[in-house]
Structure formats: C-alpha cells, structure tokens
Design a protein around this motif. Structure first.
Motif, short mmCIF file in Angstrom:
data_model
loop_
_atom_site.label_atom_id
_atom_site.label_comp_id
_atom_site.label_asym_id
_atom_site.label_seq_id
_atom_site.Cartn_x
_atom_site.Cartn_y
_atom_site.Cartn_z
N ASP A 163 0.80 -1.21 0.00
CA ASP A 163 0.00 0.00 0.00
C ASP A 163 0.84 1.27 0.00
OD1 ASP A 163 -2.27 -1.55 0.04
OD2 ASP A 163 -2.56 -1.39 2.21
N ALA A 164 2.16 1.12 0.05
CA ALA A 164 3.05 2.28 0.07
C ALA A 164 3.39 2.69 -1.36
CB ALA A 164 4.32 1.95 0.85
N ALA A 165 3.37 3.98 -1.62
CA ALA A 165 3.66 4.48 -2.96
C ALA A 165 5.13 4.32 -3.31
CB ALA A 165 3.27 5.96 -3.05
N VAL A 166 5.41 4.07 -4.58
CA VAL A 166 6.79 4.01 -5.05
C VAL A 166 7.46 5.36 -4.76
CG1 VAL A 166 8.27 3.81 -7.08
CG2 VAL A 166 6.27 2.33 -6.85
N GLY A 167 8.64 5.29 -4.16
CA GLY A 167 9.36 6.50 -3.79
C GLY A 167 9.14 6.93 -2.35
N HIS A 168 8.16 6.29 -1.67
CA HIS A 168 7.92 6.64 -0.26
C HIS A 168 9.14 6.32 0.58
CE1 HIS A 168 5.84 7.15 3.55
NE2 HIS A 168 6.27 5.96 3.91
N VAL A 169 9.52 7.25 1.43
CA VAL A 169 10.63 7.06 2.36
C VAL A 169 10.06 6.96 3.77
CG1 VAL A 169 12.75 8.03 3.32
CG2 VAL A 169 12.22 8.35 0.89
N GLY A 170 10.39 5.90 4.47
CA GLY A 170 9.90 5.72 5.83
C GLY A 170 10.67 4.64 6.55
N ALA A 171 10.48 4.56 7.85
CA ALA A 171 11.14 3.54 8.65
C ALA A 171 10.36 2.23 8.60
CB ALA A 171 11.28 4.00 10.09
N VAL A 172 11.09 1.13 8.54
CA VAL A 172 10.45 -0.18 8.66
C VAL A 172 9.93 -0.31 10.09
CG1 VAL A 172 10.80 -2.67 8.60
CG2 VAL A 172 11.93 -1.22 6.91
N VAL A 173 8.65 -0.62 10.21
CA VAL A 173 8.04 -0.77 11.53
C VAL A 173 7.99 -2.24 11.94
CG1 VAL A 173 5.90 -0.46 12.85
CG2 VAL A 173 6.68 1.33 11.30
N ARG A 174 7.63 -3.09 10.98
CA ARG A 174 7.44 -4.49 11.31
C ARG A 174 7.73 -5.39 10.12
NH1 ARG A 174 2.90 -8.63 10.11
NH2 ARG A 174 3.24 -10.14 11.79
N ILE A 175 8.34 -6.54 10.36
CA ILE A 175 8.57 -7.56 9.34
C ILE A 175 8.04 -8.88 9.89
CG2 ILE A 175 10.27 -8.79 7.94
CD1 ILE A 175 12.10 -6.34 8.23
N SER A 176 7.16 -9.53 9.17
CA SER A 176 6.61 -10.80 9.62
C SER A 176 7.71 -11.83 9.81
CB SER A 176 5.59 -11.32 8.60
OG SER A 176 5.18 -12.64 8.92
N ASP A 177 7.58 -12.65 10.84
CA ASP A 177 8.61 -13.67 11.11
C ASP A 177 8.28 -15.02 10.48
OD1 ASP A 177 6.52 -14.54 12.67
OD2 ASP A 177 7.63 -14.56 14.56
N ARG A 178 7.31 -15.06 9.57
CA ARG A 178 6.88 -16.33 9.00
C ARG A 178 7.89 -16.94 8.03
NH1 ARG A 178 1.62 -18.06 9.29
NH2 ARG A 178 0.29 -16.84 10.66
N ASP A 179 8.72 -16.11 7.40
CA ASP A 179 9.65 -16.59 6.38
C ASP A 179 11.07 -16.32 6.84
OD1 ASP A 179 11.20 -17.06 4.13
OD2 ASP A 179 9.79 -16.13 2.73
N GLY A 180 11.74 -17.37 7.35
CA GLY A 180 13.09 -17.21 7.86
C GLY A 180 14.08 -16.79 6.79
N ALA A 181 13.92 -17.31 5.57
CA ALA A 181 14.83 -16.96 4.48
C ALA A 181 14.72 -15.47 4.16
CB ALA A 181 14.52 -17.79 3.24
N LEU A 182 13.50 -14.93 4.18
CA LEU A 182 13.31 -13.50 3.92
C LEU A 182 13.95 -12.68 5.04
CD1 LEU A 182 12.08 -11.13 2.38
CD2 LEU A 182 9.97 -11.47 3.67
N LEU A 183 13.79 -13.10 6.27
CA LEU A 183 14.41 -12.39 7.38
C LEU A 183 15.92 -12.32 7.21
CD1 LEU A 183 12.44 -13.74 10.49
CD2 LEU A 183 12.21 -11.50 9.40
N ARG A 184 16.52 -13.43 6.81
CA ARG A 184 17.98 -13.45 6.63
C ARG A 184 18.40 -12.54 5.48
NH1 ARG A 184 16.81 -18.77 8.13
NH2 ARG A 184 16.62 -19.50 5.97
N ALA A 185 17.63 -12.55 4.39
CA ALA A 185 17.97 -11.72 3.24
C ALA A 185 17.84 -10.24 3.58
CB ALA A 185 17.07 -12.07 2.05
#
Length: 274
Positions: A163-185
């Motif tokens: 839902d975030a527009a391309v070019g939006h600058v902001g802080a990451v608030v939350r990342i789901s912990d469901r995908d360990g490979a994504l967390l590592r990447a």
C-alpha cells in the motif's frame, strides 16, 4: 472443567488442551494486529495446520468459556476476557523472542520455535524480570508490539509495503517472522525494524540515502513507539545513526546494500509518514 488453571509465580505446568487453547487465542489475536478483518474458521485451521473439525471443536470450548464469540460459518472475534488471555500469551512469546536475541545470541530468524515452547511454561515472576532486564521493550525483534502486563499494546501508524507508494521514504516498523529466508535476506541488506527505506517497484525496498534517518523514538516515529524502541536485530546500520529509529542497536555495513524484492508485500510494514 475450566480450560485454564491458576498459576501463582511458579513455572506454568499446563496440559495439551490448555496449550492448544492458548495457541488458538494467540492466532486469533495476531490476525487482526496489522489488518482489520477478523479471522475465519478455515483461515484459522490453515494458520494452525489443523483440520477444520478440530477448529470447530476448540471454538465451541472457547465460546463456552466466554473467550470468543462466533456464529456458524462466520468469523471469530475475541471477547474482552479472550483478548486479555491472548495478550498474555503474545506478551510471553514476544518477550522471550526479544530476550533470546538480545541476551542469548540467537538470530531473529531462529527464535520463533523456541518462543512457541517457552511461552506456555515461563512463570510471571521470570517474565517480569526479563521485561525489566530488557528495559520494558515495546516491540520484539521483528517489530511486533509487546503488550504490557495489563494487556495494553502500543499501536503503530504503518502501512503494508503493497500500500506504500513508489518512492515513499519511511522507517520499517514491522517484518513478519513467518519466512526465515526472507528475514535473513533483509537482515543481510540492512533492512530491519527501524531502518529507513525507499519503496521501489516490484515491490522492493532499498535503504534510504545516508542521513535520511527516522524520527526519534520507536520504529521510525510510529505512534506510541517511545524511547524503548525495538529489540536489537543483527543486520546493518540502516543508512543512519547507530540504532536508528529506536531499533535497539543494529550493527553492520552502514547502509550500502542494494534493493531487495519482496514477493509477499504484506510481510513488511512501513511508517506511514517520514
């Protein structure tokens, strides 16, 4: 017979039925933390990896105990008592995850399964001691809010990546912990809670230019973030000051990583305003 038994400061010795009930309540609670639609019985069965008939049986027990409200084939919602019970389990899980990362040397993609076990057995006394030791954190290593001992949880003004527009600058608030490979990447690229990022096509995320830092207090200044911030996560420096946006100390590369494409955009939430 009640699903729950009393525990007074001692390790919680509970049976399989109580553990299952806590897992159901936690799943219902967490489903609506980052989006408003209540969970359906079929979605709950899928999330817990159980048969629909098992969900039907447990929901009847939870409803009889005054913990959920439900109409046949309709979505599930927690009662006030059910939400209190669920928040207690969520608090246990997320404080254990935070403790394992900060104090025990675990990586943020390694803590979920350990917390799934310990959340059902840790005593209130030990849990409060861990909470105090960690400085009463408001977010776990993945950015999920940690309810306090009264069941109150901070609320963050964030939107899913899709839902975030391309070019939006902001802080990451939350990342789901469901995908360990994504967390590592993401961690390898410095994209962790508190990191300031730029939204790209794909969708993708890249660290914002050096010095674009997040607002002070909490994950990118998200509502109720407070000075306590997020649990420390192994990663990179997020393109700003060390521990940017309250992200509890994130050592590493200084924000030189390139963009990372996110296949499941709803797994990352970004502060609505920068």
């Amino acid at each position: 017979m009640s699903i729950w038994t009393a525990h007074t400061g001692q390790p919680r010795r509970i049976g399989a039925q109580e553990i299952a009930a806590e897992n159901y309540l936690k799943a219902i609670y967490t489903h609506t933390e980052w989006q408003p639609a209540p969970i359906t019985p079929s979605a709950l069965a899928s999330r817990l990896g159980v048969a629909p008939s098992s969900v039907t049986e447990m929901v009847k027990k939870l409803a009889a105990a005054g913990l959920v409200t439900h109409v046949p084939y309709g979505p599930l919602t927690l009662t006030s008592l059910g939400r209190t019970r669920a928040a207690d389990v969520v608090r246990r899980h997320r404080l254990v995850e935070t403790w394992l990362v900060r104090e025990m040397g675990y990586a943020w993609d390694e803590v979920h399964d350990e917390a799934e076990v310990l959340e059902h057995s840790i005593s209130e006394r030990l849990l409060d001691a861990i909470d105090a030791r960690l400085g009463r954190p408001q977010q776990d290593p993945h950015g999920d809010p940690i309810p306090d001992s009264d069941g109150r949880a901070p609320v963050f003004d964030a939107v899913p990546l899709e839902d975030a527009a391309v070019g939006h600058v902001g802080a990451v608030v939350r990342i789901s912990d469901r995908d360990g490979a994504l967390l590592r990447a993401l961690s390898a690229s410095g994209i962790v809670p508190g990191a300031v990022v730029v939204v790209g096509d794909g969708p993708s995320l890249a660290l914002a230019p050096h010095g674009a830092g997040a607002a002070p207090g909490g994950a990118g200044g998200a509502g109720a973030g407070g000075a306590r911030g997020t649990a420390g996560v192994p990663g990179s420096e997020s393109g700003g000051a060390h521990g940017v946006g309250g992200a509890g100390g994130v050592p590493g590369s200084g924000g030189t990583a390139g963009a990372v494409t996110i296949e499941a955009a709803e797994t990352v939430w970004i502060a609505r305003s920068h």
